[in-house]
Motif scaffolding. Structure first.
Motif, PDB file in Angstrom:
ATOM      1  N   ALA A 118     109.932  42.176  92.179  1.00  0.00           N
ATOM      2  CA  ALA A 118     110.365  40.785  92.184  1.00  0.00           C
ATOM      3  C   ALA A 118     110.681  40.306  93.589  1.00  0.00           C
ATOM      4  O   ALA A 118     111.791  39.890  93.872  1.00  0.00           O
ATOM      5  CB  ALA A 118     111.584  40.616  91.282  1.00  0.00           C
ATOM      6  N   GLN A 122     103.030  37.614  83.268  1.00  0.00           N
ATOM      7  CA  GLN A 122     104.470  37.362  83.427  1.00  0.00           C
ATOM      8  C   GLN A 122     105.073  38.288  84.471  1.00  0.00           C
ATOM      9  O   GLN A 122     105.880  37.879  85.290  1.00  0.00           O
ATOM     10  CB  GLN A 122     105.200  37.612  82.106  1.00  0.00           C
ATOM     11  N   SER A 123     104.685  39.561  84.421  1.00  0.00           N
ATOM     12  CA  SER A 123     105.326  40.538  85.299  1.00  0.00           C
ATOM     13  C   SER A 123     104.779  40.480  86.707  1.00  0.00           C
ATOM     14  O   SER A 123     105.260  41.195  87.576  1.00  0.00           O
ATOM     15  CB  SER A 123     105.129  41.938  84.728  1.00  0.00           C
ATOM     16  N   ALA A 181      96.138  42.134  74.060  1.00  0.00           N
ATOM     17  CA  ALA A 181      97.551  42.352  73.782  1.00  0.00           C
ATOM     18  C   ALA A 181      98.400  42.344  75.042  1.00  0.00           C
ATOM     19  O   ALA A 181      99.513  41.841  75.050  1.00  0.00           O
ATOM     20  CB  ALA A 181      97.725  43.676  73.048  1.00  0.00           C
ATOM     21  N   GLU A 238     106.327  29.229  75.634  1.00  0.00           N
ATOM     22  CA  GLU A 238     107.161  30.414  75.438  1.00  0.00           C
ATOM     23  C   GLU A 238     106.665  31.624  76.211  1.00  0.00           C
ATOM     24  O   GLU A 238     107.438  32.485  76.606  1.00  0.00           O
ATOM     25  CB  GLU A 238     107.206  30.748  73.945  1.00  0.00           C
ATOM     26  N   LEU A 239     105.346  31.707  76.422  1.00  0.00           N
ATOM     27  CA  LEU A 239     104.809  32.870  77.119  1.00  0.00           C
ATOM     28  C   LEU A 239     104.928  32.728  78.631  1.00  0.00           C
ATOM     29  O   LEU A 239     104.419  33.544  79.376  1.00  0.00           O
ATOM     30  CB  LEU A 239     103.364  33.110  76.719  1.00  0.00           C
ATOM     31  N   GLY A 240     105.583  31.651  79.093  1.00  0.00           N
ATOM     32  CA  GLY A 240     105.872  31.532  80.521  1.00  0.00           C
ATOM     33  C   GLY A 240     104.646  31.286  81.369  1.00  0.00           C
ATOM     34  O   GLY A 240     104.590  31.723  82.512  1.00  0.00           O
ATOM     35  N   ARG A 300     101.237  31.679  86.043  1.00  0.00           N
ATOM     36  CA  ARG A 300     102.656  31.776  85.696  1.00  0.00           C
ATOM     37  C   ARG A 300     103.368  30.447  85.874  1.00  0.00           C
ATOM     38  O   ARG A 300     102.994  29.638  86.707  1.00  0.00           O
ATOM     39  CB  ARG A 300     103.350  32.777  86.627  1.00  0.00           C
ATOM     40  N   THR A 347     101.808  39.731  79.233  1.00  0.00           N
ATOM     41  CA  THR A 347     102.817  40.537  79.913  1.00  0.00           C
ATOM     42  C   THR A 347     102.386  40.811  81.347  1.00  0.00           C
ATOM     43  O   THR A 347     103.198  40.758  82.267  1.00  0.00           O
ATOM     44  CB  THR A 347     103.023  41.859  79.155  1.00  0.00           C
ATOM     45  N   SER A 361     109.587  37.813  94.982  1.00  0.00           N
ATOM     46  CA  SER A 361     109.716  36.363  94.992  1.00  0.00           C
ATOM     47  C   SER A 361     111.174  35.962  94.807  1.00  0.00           C
ATOM     48  O   SER A 361     111.636  34.985  95.364  1.00  0.00           O
ATOM     49  CB  SER A 361     108.857  35.769  93.897  1.00  0.00           C
ATOM     50  N   GLY A 362     111.907  36.782  94.006  1.00  0.00           N
ATOM     51  CA  GLY A 362     113.322  36.490  93.765  1.00  0.00           C
ATOM     52  C   GLY A 362     114.101  36.494  95.066  1.00  0.00           C
ATOM     53  O   GLY A 362     114.908  35.619  95.332  1.00  0.00           O
ATOM     54  N   ALA A 393     113.529  47.095  91.480  1.00  0.00           N
ATOM     55  CA  ALA A 393     113.795  45.756  91.993  1.00  0.00           C
ATOM     56  C   ALA A 393     112.607  45.207  92.777  1.00  0.00           C
ATOM     57  O   ALA A 393     112.464  44.020  92.947  1.00  0.00           O
ATOM     58  CB  ALA A 393     115.030  45.788  92.891  1.00  0.00           C
ATOM     59  N   THR A 422      95.141  37.848  68.907  1.00  0.00           N
ATOM     60  CA  THR A 422      94.322  36.706  69.297  1.00  0.00           C
ATOM     61  C   THR A 422      94.696  35.499  68.448  1.00  0.00           C
ATOM     62  O   THR A 422      95.266  35.637  67.375  1.00  0.00           O
ATOM     63  CB  THR A 422      92.836  37.023  69.061  1.00  0.00           C
TER      64      THR A 422
END
Lengths: 379, 393
Positions: A27, A132-133, A125, A152-154, A270, A129, A29-30, A24, A193
């Motif tokens: 996050a 995002q994470s 690649a 879509e990739l946030g 982000r 991620t 920020s949550g 947990a 790419t």
């Protein structure tokens, strides 16, 4: 025996509980969101006589990234480590390149110290991620701006820092000059790419059949090309120039006179924190503006002491409170230019005529010189 | 209170060991479920915060990228799902080819390791020790960059007898192209297979009845080959025409072209896994007590018969379980294909993940895929193990 079992069970449960908490933890920020509720900020406008500004309602997530970065004490920047001129580890083990210098400029804007940045090399690649994470605060890794990535990739793309196009490199003695000559050939490309997709698009529209040889990272792609695994290698033209400089015999390779796509490369942040987006965006613009007003790291102190033009005074924080509006100090642009340099300095340091990765400025000149670099007004 | 009364009283449930054990299990299961749910919730919350939802619907979208090696028609207009299947087919082909060759080489190595011939014995021992102590990733990259990409360029191709072409674009071998009579030929082959199975069972029954030891497997294989040859000669048009590889333009064409990536991956996996299988086979053979060999020699069996009829059937019982794990290792290790650029299922999934940003979906799908392949392999091997295990009365 049974006692041992009980102890083991308890221990396992404890470890699992820890792991659950650990899960947990990334996050924070949550948690902040739930505590914060809605913050109403009333901004005093210093200009005399103007009416009080309307209350600004900050959306969830606003300002979280800057808080996190400040609390941590450094900026974590996702960069490339394999493309000279953009993101590379030099002979002394330091990160260098135009994307790397952008990270330093951002650190200078936030902390007034360009060294407060941790570079984290990410592959093509894993980069999205990682962003995002929350593993990295910003992605500055010659990343092409496209619609899918923007939605879509946030993530959100900050203003482009380098306008590029996809090119094709072949051995000079192969006699290949156009894409049609590659009929039936093999082309090396890096996975994950936009290049990989563009190649497929362009070749399909030309009706040229080819075999892709796809690799995980730039080093593997160009190693295979150097061994003759493929007839040609494709990536952004800037990437070709910089990788050619580290091939065994750079003069034995030519870049075809074709541009296969538009590749606007820039930093990415982000979704969800507009303040952070603004900071990242105006760091780019401050570097553009520095070049536009001929303010360099060498003369910035002189300019600051003698500046009369209002926009220069505002840029350097002598007048108004532009920096405060971003949540930074008022001299953020001064720090960027003083500690890292304006766009031209950064460009010449990494891609200028004196470097092995020389790329003519072309589209990456100021709008006054026929390029596309155009900073909105600092006011 | 007397002693008798004390024993009669029932134990309260909180001190009843059977109930406590049962409750302990329930609590543990609940705990595991709780932790799992917590992790899942955390992931979902994290994704929701960034406006990302979990869904596999993107699988029907057009992939837009090309793949070099495809077992069935695939191009940039195919869907992500088809791209995934292409990767899966490549993984399976590497797995099957790898297992077959690794087993053959492994058995030879295991027997060689026990040879009384000093040179053979030492060579096998040296090979096993060397390979087993290397890192597989390093080994694969050695085969790719150090061997197959170091072959000459297309224009200076090496041509081996038998029309095998070696270049750094791939290895071309002659390959049969089916003609119009191929379907008939296939029927003949199926007939041959049935006949071979009948011969196999007939010979086995004969052996059990008379106590002789006919070469059952050899004869049934010979039957199959004979039927195939007859069919080949009788048919007016040859069912397969030989297609020779040749250098054409920038690349090889014709025949069967094995890419350097495929060659590097399979040869690396085969040579590596064979070393482990060699040790498994050696251990299995050594587990059969010496008395068994001496007894069979005393009965008049020759060395080959001893190995085939006495040693191997018993050694197999020891060999099969660890052999199963080696097979599983080979299949799972094939995901290292990503290091040499061979488009296996993990590699293609990575590409899809990059192009769509669907990390959680793709990783979970790949995990399920490997799990399914591994469970299926173990299922087969366990079934075989059941067949050959010692029947104890």
């Amino acid at each position: 025996m049974r006692k041992i079992f009980v102890v083991l069970t308890l221990f396992t449960a404890f470890v699992l509980a820890l792991a659950a908490c650990g899960g947990a933890a990334p996050a924070p920020s949550g948690e902040t969101v739930t505590v914060k509720e809605t913050v109403v900020v009333t901004v005093e406008v210093p200009v005399a006589g103007s009416p009080a500004a309307p209350a600004v309602v900050a959306p969830a997530g606003y300002g979280v990234t800057l808080e996190t970065v400040k609390a941590r004490g450094n900026l974590i920047c996702g960069v490339n480590s394999q493309v000279p001129g953009f993101g590379y580890v030099d002979a002394d083990g330091n990160f260098a390149g135009i994307d790397v210098d952008y990270c330093r400029a951002l650190a200078a804007a936030i902390f007034g110290d360009a060294s407060k940045v941790e570079f984290r090399p990410v592959t093509a690649a894993e980069r999205f991620t990682a962003l995002q994470s929350g593993e990295i605060d910003i992605l500055s890794r010659n990343t092409t701006w496209s619609l899918v990535r923007d939605t879509e990739l946030g993530g959100n793309f900050v203003h482009t820092t380098f306008y590029d196009g996809q090119g094709m490199m072949v051995p000079a003695d192969s006699g290949l000059t156009t894409l049609e000559d590659l009929e039936g050939g093999t082309i090396c490309v890096q996975t994950g790419t936009t290049t990989e997709l563009n190649l497929s698009d362009v070749m399909a529209s030309l009706g040229v059949s080819y075999t892709p040889a796809v690799f995980e990272d730039a080093d593997a792609t160009f190693a295979a090309y150097a061994e003759g695994r493929c007839d040609a290698v494709t990536t952004d033209k800037s990437g070709l120039v910089s990788r050619r400089s580290v091939l065994p015999d750079p003069s034995a390779h030519v870049i075809m006179d074709v541009t296969m796509s538009k590749e606007p490369l820039g930093p990415m942040v982000r979704h969800g924190d507009d303040q952070w987006f603004d900071i990242a965006q105006w760091t780019v613009f401050a570097m553009f503006a520095g070049e536009e007003f001929d303010i360099t790291s060498a003369n910035v102190d002189d300019v600051k002491a003698n500046a009369t033009a209002p926009e220069v005074r505002r840029l350097l924080g002598l007048e108004g409170d532009l920096g405060l509006k971003l949540g930074l100090t008022n001299d953020f642009a001064y720090n960027i230019i003083k500690l890292v340099g304006n766009y031209e300095e950064v460009y010449n340091r990494n891609l200028g005529p004196d470097t092995p990765t020389y790329i003519p400025r072309g589209l990456n000149s100021l709008y006054t010189e026929g390029g596309l670099l155009y900073a909105p007004p600092f006011r | 209170m007397s002693r008798d009364e004390q024993q009669k009283t029932t134990i309260p449930f909180w001190r009843d060991e059977r109930i406590l054990r049962f409750l302990g299990q329930i609590v543990f299961v609940l705990f595991v479920l709780f932790v799992g749910a917590l992790i899942y919730q955390n992931m979902k919350a994290g994704l929701a915060k960034q406006g990302i939802t979990l869904s596999y619907s993107f699988f029907n979208g057009v992939s837009g990228f090309d793949i070099a090696e495809t077992a069935f028609p695939y191009d940039r207009n195919s869907t992500y799902w088809q791209a995934f299947l292409v990767g899966l087919a490549n993984t399976l082909s590497v797995g099957v080819v790898g297992i077959v060759f690794a087993t053959i080489l492994g058995v030879i190595l295991g027997v060689a390791r026990l040879s009384t011939n000093f040179i053979i014995n030492r060579l096998a021992a040296f090979y096993l020790e060397l390979i087993r102590n290397l890192s597989l990733l390093v080994f694969l990259i050695f085969w790719y960059l150090g061997v197959f990409l170091k072959l000459p360029r297309v224009k200076e191709a090496i041509i081996w007898p038998g029309d095998i072409i070696l270049t750094n674009r791939g290895v071309g071998i002659p390959w049969g192209i089916p003609t119009a009579s191929f379907p008939t030929f296939r029927l003949i082959l199926i007939f041959g297979l049935i006949l071979a199975v009948i011969v196999f069972f007939a010979l086995r029954a004969y052996g059990q009845r008379t106590g002789r030891a006919p070469l059952t497997l050899l004869w049934s294989i010979l039957t199959f080959i004979l039927v195939g040859l007859l069919g080949w000669i009788i048919l007016p048009e040859k069912p397969l025409t030989l297609d020779l590889p040749l250098v054409k333009g920038l690349n090889l064409s014709g025949g069967k072209i094995l890419s350097p990536e495929f060659m590097a991956l399979t040869s690396g996996l085969v040579l590596y896994t064979a070393a482990f299988i060699g040790e498994v086979v050696r251990a299995g053979i050594q587990s059969v007590s010496k008395g068994q060999v001496e007894a069979s020699r005393a009965l008049g069996l020759n060395a080959f018969q001893t190995l085939r009829l006495v040693v191997f059937p018993q050694a197999l019982r020891v060999i099969i379980p660890p052999l199963t794990s080696q097979y599983l290792n080979l299949v799972k290790n094939s995901s290292l294909a990503i290091a040499v650029g061979y488009p296996d299922v993990f590699y293609v999934s990575n590409t899809i993940q990059n192009q769509t940003g669907r990390a959680v979906e793709m990783i979970s799908l790949v995990m399920v895929t490997y799990l399914a392949i591994s469970l299926f392999t173990s299922l087969l091997m366990n079934w075989y193990n059941q067949r050959i295990k010692l029947v104890e009365r």
